[in-house]
Motif scaffolding. Structure first.
Motif, PDB file in Angstrom:
ATOM      1  N   UNK A  89     -15.409 -55.706   6.424  1.00  0.00           N
ATOM      2  CA  UNK A  89     -16.679 -56.294   5.985  1.00  0.00           C
ATOM      3  C   UNK A  89     -16.722 -57.795   6.194  1.00  0.00           C
ATOM      4  N   UNK A  90     -15.597 -58.399   6.655  1.00  0.00           N
ATOM      5  CA  UNK A  90     -15.511 -59.857   6.693  1.00  0.00           C
ATOM      6  C   UNK A  90     -15.578 -60.445   8.087  1.00  0.00           C
ATOM      7  N   UNK A  91     -15.194 -59.708   9.137  1.00  0.00           N
ATOM      8  CA  UNK A  91     -15.149 -60.299  10.468  1.00  0.00           C
ATOM      9  C   UNK A  91     -16.555 -60.741  10.880  1.00  0.00           C
ATOM     10  N   UNK A  92     -16.743 -61.980  11.330  1.00  0.00           N
ATOM     11  CA  UNK A  92     -18.070 -62.460  11.728  1.00  0.00           C
ATOM     12  C   UNK A  92     -18.606 -61.668  12.920  1.00  0.00           C
ATOM     13  N   UNK A  93     -19.916 -61.429  12.912  1.00  0.00           N
ATOM     14  CA  UNK A  93     -20.557 -60.696  14.002  1.00  0.00           C
ATOM     15  C   UNK A  93     -21.913 -61.329  14.293  1.00  0.00           C
ATOM     16  N   UNK A  94     -22.274 -61.350  15.570  1.00  0.00           N
ATOM     17  CA  UNK A  94     -23.556 -61.921  15.990  1.00  0.00           C
ATOM     18  C   UNK A  94     -24.099 -61.095  17.145  1.00  0.00           C
ATOM     19  N   UNK A  95     -25.432 -61.102  17.288  1.00  0.00           N
ATOM     20  CA  UNK A  95     -26.096 -60.425  18.397  1.00  0.00           C
ATOM     21  C   UNK A  95     -26.527 -61.449  19.431  1.00  0.00           C
ATOM     22  N   UNK A  96     -26.406 -61.090  20.703  1.00  0.00           N
ATOM     23  CA  UNK A  96     -26.906 -61.908  21.794  1.00  0.00           C
ATOM     24  C   UNK A  96     -27.907 -61.065  22.555  1.00  0.00           C
ATOM     25  N   UNK A  97     -29.180 -61.424  22.488  1.00  0.00           N
ATOM     26  CA  UNK A  97     -30.215 -60.551  23.045  1.00  0.00           C
ATOM     27  C   UNK A  97     -31.459 -61.339  23.390  1.00  0.00           C
ATOM     28  N   UNK A 107     -34.343 -60.008  22.713  1.00  0.00           N
ATOM     29  CA  UNK A 107     -35.263 -59.619  21.648  1.00  0.00           C
ATOM     30  C   UNK A 107     -34.842 -60.287  20.353  1.00  0.00           C
ATOM     31  N   UNK A 108     -35.733 -61.107  19.790  1.00  0.00           N
ATOM     32  CA  UNK A 108     -35.392 -61.747  18.521  1.00  0.00           C
ATOM     33  C   UNK A 108     -35.535 -60.775  17.355  1.00  0.00           C
ATOM     34  N   UNK A 109     -36.256 -59.672  17.565  1.00  0.00           N
ATOM     35  CA  UNK A 109     -36.401 -58.698  16.480  1.00  0.00           C
ATOM     36  C   UNK A 109     -35.499 -57.498  16.703  1.00  0.00           C
ATOM     37  N   UNK A 110     -34.356 -57.737  17.353  1.00  0.00           N
ATOM     38  CA  UNK A 110     -33.434 -56.643  17.623  1.00  0.00           C
ATOM     39  C   UNK A 110     -32.980 -55.975  16.332  1.00  0.00           C
ATOM     40  N   UNK A 111     -32.976 -56.723  15.244  1.00  0.00           N
ATOM     41  CA  UNK A 111     -32.601 -56.177  13.951  1.00  0.00           C
ATOM     42  C   UNK A 111     -33.447 -56.869  12.893  1.00  0.00           C
ATOM     43  N   UNK A 112     -33.889 -56.108  11.901  1.00  0.00           N
ATOM     44  CA  UNK A 112     -34.703 -56.684  10.834  1.00  0.00           C
ATOM     45  C   UNK A 112     -33.839 -57.573   9.942  1.00  0.00           C
ATOM     46  N   UNK A 113     -34.431 -58.556   9.259  1.00  0.00           N
ATOM     47  CA  UNK A 113     -33.649 -59.411   8.354  1.00  0.00           C
ATOM     48  C   UNK A 113     -32.909 -58.618   7.289  1.00  0.00           C
ATOM     49  N   UNK A 114     -33.539 -57.558   6.764  1.00  0.00           N
ATOM     50  CA  UNK A 114     -32.884 -56.751   5.734  1.00  0.00           C
ATOM     51  C   UNK A 114     -31.668 -56.023   6.298  1.00  0.00           C
ATOM     52  N   UNK A 115     -31.821 -55.476   7.513  1.00  0.00           N
ATOM     53  CA  UNK A 115     -30.705 -54.775   8.149  1.00  0.00           C
ATOM     54  C   UNK A 115     -29.581 -55.740   8.506  1.00  0.00           C
ATOM     55  N   UNK A 116     -29.971 -56.925   9.001  1.00  0.00           N
ATOM     56  CA  UNK A 116     -28.957 -57.927   9.346  1.00  0.00           C
ATOM     57  C   UNK A 116     -28.169 -58.357   8.114  1.00  0.00           C
ATOM     58  N   UNK A 117     -28.859 -58.505   6.996  1.00  0.00           N
ATOM     59  CA  UNK A 117     -28.175 -58.897   5.761  1.00  0.00           C
ATOM     60  C   UNK A 117     -27.239 -57.791   5.281  1.00  0.00           C
ATOM     61  N   UNK A 118     -27.684 -56.546   5.387  1.00  0.00           N
ATOM     62  CA  UNK A 118     -26.848 -55.437   4.936  1.00  0.00           C
ATOM     63  C   UNK A 118     -25.583 -55.300   5.777  1.00  0.00           C
ATOM     64  N   UNK A 119     -25.682 -55.600   7.090  1.00  0.00           N
ATOM     65  CA  UNK A 119     -24.525 -55.476   7.986  1.00  0.00           C
ATOM     66  C   UNK A 119     -23.770 -56.794   8.158  1.00  0.00           C
ATOM     67  N   UNK A 176     -24.694 -59.476   9.665  1.00  0.00           N
ATOM     68  CA  UNK A 176     -24.864 -60.063  11.000  1.00  0.00           C
ATOM     69  C   UNK A 176     -25.290 -61.512  10.805  1.00  0.00           C
ATOM     70  N   UNK A 177     -24.461 -62.440  11.263  1.00  0.00           N
ATOM     71  CA  UNK A 177     -24.645 -63.839  10.899  1.00  0.00           C
ATOM     72  C   UNK A 177     -25.833 -64.486  11.602  1.00  0.00           C
ATOM     73  N   UNK A 178     -26.062 -64.133  12.873  1.00  0.00           N
ATOM     74  CA  UNK A 178     -27.150 -64.786  13.595  1.00  0.00           C
ATOM     75  C   UNK A 178     -27.499 -63.982  14.833  1.00  0.00           C
ATOM     76  N   UNK A 179     -28.616 -64.326  15.455  1.00  0.00           N
ATOM     77  CA  UNK A 179     -29.024 -63.763  16.739  1.00  0.00           C
ATOM     78  C   UNK A 179     -29.074 -64.898  17.744  1.00  0.00           C
TER      79      UNK A 179
END
Length: 626
Positions: free
Chosen positions: A561-569, A571-583, A585-588
């Motif tokens: 649950x601790x390793x940092x993760x980020x999306x590179x895409x 699409x800025x809406x690749x993931x919803x803010x709620x989903x990103x917070x739950x997983x 995901x630090x940034x897009x």
């Protein structure tokens, strides 16, 4: 020829006269009834319009007797309760939200108001039996043709009962219902026959007008739905093209940045600068296309639209045509909204600029308004969102310029469509994209020579929810664990575009990071399982064959649950803010990114001490737009 030329104007005059006379009808037809379809709406309007006529028809015979000065069958006890029941039918509809219930109320009053007085008048001996012939017509009028047979049988049974009573050996029972027959004058009979004919004629006219209005509304709704579907389809196409375009630009700009860092000043450097400048302009174009498609995720912070409109009106006034006069009508209690202030600012700027240009250099006014409106009062728009609030925040811009015809209205939000010689056709496309990404609605009213009004509707901000979200964000930032130190931070890179994957790996390795490279989610998951303890950052593309980026991070979170993760895409809406917070995901990281964007992200998430600072050459070049 003259009579034919006059027909449209006479029909138009009759339509306007009818609309003025029945303008009150829609007040009694709730939105919940209108939403059930044009057929139900037509019956609801017919019930409301028929009620005062039925009340009048019930009262007139009694008034005729009173004027004539002779006693008759119409008594206060048999007249006023029935008239009151008819008069209350619109209120019953508005209260119950049920056309069938209101129609049942109306028919019950009609049956009772006809059968009791006719029985008191010895059935078939009375002129009042003519109203039994109208009951099936009323049923068809307010309930539909399928009920005509049922009420025809009811009227037939009542008439048969009257015949049977009249054929009894002793004649009609004098004490039936405790009353004797009352005299019916010639005037009373004549008046009832005329009223029956009048009722049939007016009922037919009311039904025709109600059906025509409902048909027009259905056609308007279908046109809006077609327009909405077209915008959605074009938006999906624009979003897909922009996504692929961003991947190409990311490779071009990334390699150009690396080469630029290795060269000093000279002819080759100048050519590379031109490539970078073109890539940046291409990225701006892709960003506008993503905005149109609604794929540019709003920043989602509280925005005061009243203040935003006021500031923009002052800021833009010097840059608009001197003959344009901006009139601000901003309600002081305009609720704030959650949204991206930059996107909303651009939206208002585009609307103001277009409104000023619509004046075509002539002296004229442009109104900027903001405030609240009830969701129930909002008609069909372009996007048809599902409202979560009863009250909506709106901002609108209106001009008194040249206006537009229906054909132009159908196309003004299409990308690259423009009526201006020097226009690029993305201003209003970005407007509808911003409205779409904010979950709002857009309404437009325009006609040639009468100006244009565009209204944007958004869900208002729940101030209590905003306070909770601000607190949670501060708490999350305060409790974020510090990354562990490491002399050789390992980054897991995932992208199905080999050229971007190799470019990112080259940049990070030049900046002092070690990398693992995977071409899809399955390969990345296998690498993670093998070296989970060493990986300090996961940077993954979102859209890939098979397992996508979010699914990969979801699997990783089951173990770590601790390793940092980020999306590179792209699409800025690749993931919803709620989903990103739950997983977590630090940034897009938006494509196309620059080497400095990538390195700064890696240093931030993997820790500032984990890699040596890169040379100035490796991080040279402009940063990508956020």
């Amino acid at each position: 020829m003259e009579s034919e030329a006059n027909r449209p104007s006479l029909a138009s005059f009759a339509t306007r006269a009818w609309e003025r006379a029945t303008g009150w009808v829609d007040h009694f037809v709730p939105k919940a009834v209108l939403d059930q379809g044009p057929q139900v709406a037509a019956r609801a309007r017919a019930i409301v319009a028929f009620a005062p006529m039925a009340t009048l028809v019930t009262v007139v015979p009694y008034l005729g007797q009173w004027i004539e000065g002779q006693p008759g069958p119409a008594t206060p006890a048999s007249t006023w309760p029935v008239a009151l029941a008819f008069a209350l039918a619109p209120a019953v509809l508005r209260r119950s939200h049920s056309v069938n219930f209101a129609a049942g109320w109306l028919l019950l009053a009609a049956v009772v108001g006809t059968v009791i007085p006719t029985t008191l008048q010895h059935g078939l001996h009375s002129i009042l039996t003519v109203w039994l012939l109208l009951i099936p017509t009323v049923a068809s009028f307010v309930l539909g043709a399928r009920w005509t047979a049922a009420f025809t049988m009811l009227s037939a049974l009542i008439l048969t009962a009257f015949w049977a009573l009249a054929e009894l050996p002793g004649g009609w029972p004098e004490d039936l219902l405790g009353s004797a027959i009352a005299p019916e004058s010639i005037a009373f009979r004549w008046l009832n026959l005329l009223l029956a004919l009048f009722t049939i004629s007016v009922m037919a006219f009311i039904w025709e007008r109600s059906s025509a209005q409902s048909k027009a509304e259905r056609e308007q709704l279908e046109a809006e739905m077609r327009r909405s579907q077209k915008l959605e389809s074009v938006g999906m196409l624009a979003g897909g093209v922009a996504h692929d375009f961003n991947n190409i630009l990311a490779a071009i700009a990334g390699h150009a940045h690396l080469l630029r860092g290795e060269l000093g000043e000279g002819e080759q450097a100048r050519h590379l600068d031109a490539i970078l400048d073109s890539a940046e302009r291409g990225a701006l174009l892709a960003e506008q296309m993503l905005t149109y498609a609604g794929k540019k995720q709003p920043e989602d912070i509280p925005v005061d639209l009243r203040v935003l409109c006021l500031e923009l009106s002052k800021l833009l006034r010097p840059g608009l045509h001197p003959n344009t006069k901006i009139v601000t009508e901003l309600t002081a209690k305009t609720p704030r909204v959650f949204g991206d202030p930059v996107q909303l600012q651009q939206l208002v700027m585009n609307l103001l600029t277009n409104a000023s240009e619509a004046l075509e250099g002539e002296a004229g006014r442009v109104w900027v308004r903001s405030g609240m409106v009830a969701a129930s009062e909002v008609g069909p728009g372009l996007l048809n969102p599902a409202w979560t609030e009863d009250e909506l925040t709106f901002v609108e811009v209106q001009d008194e310029g040249c206006g537009m015809d229906e054909a132009t209205i159908d196309r003004i939000f299409d990308p690259f469509f423009t009526t201006k010689d020097d226009g690029h056709g993305l201003g209003l496309a970005a407007v509808i994209g911003t409205v779409r990404s904010h979950g709002g609605e857009l309404l437009i009213e325009s006609s040639p020579g009468k100006g244009t009004r565009i209204r944007v509707l958004l869900n208002p901000l729940d101030e209590t929810l905003a306070s909770v979200r601000d607190f949670n964000a501060q708490l999350s930032a305060a409790t974020q664990p510090a990354p562990e130190a490491s002399s050789d931070p390992l980054v897991l890179l995932v992208d199905d575009e080999a050229i971007i994957l190799d470019l990112a790996g080259e940049i990070l390795e030049a900046g002092g990071f070690a990398t693992l490279r995977a071409h899809d989610g399955e390969e990345a998951w296998a690498l993670y399982q093998a070296r989970a303890a060493e990986i300090r950052l996961i940077l993954t593309d979102q859209t890939m064959p098979g397992m996508d980026g979010v699914e990969l991070i979801e699997r990783v979170r089951e173990r770590d649950a601790a390793v940092p993760a980020a999306l590179s895409t792209g699409y800025a809406d690749a993931v919803s803010p709620e989903r990103a917070e739950a997983l977590a995901i630090h940034t897009v990281l938006r494509k196309p990114w620059t080497p400095s964007d990538l390195l700064n992200l890696a240093r931030e998430l993997a820790g500032p001490d984990r890699a040596a600072a890169p040379s100035d050459e490796s991080a040279a070049g402009p940063r990508a737009r956020a």
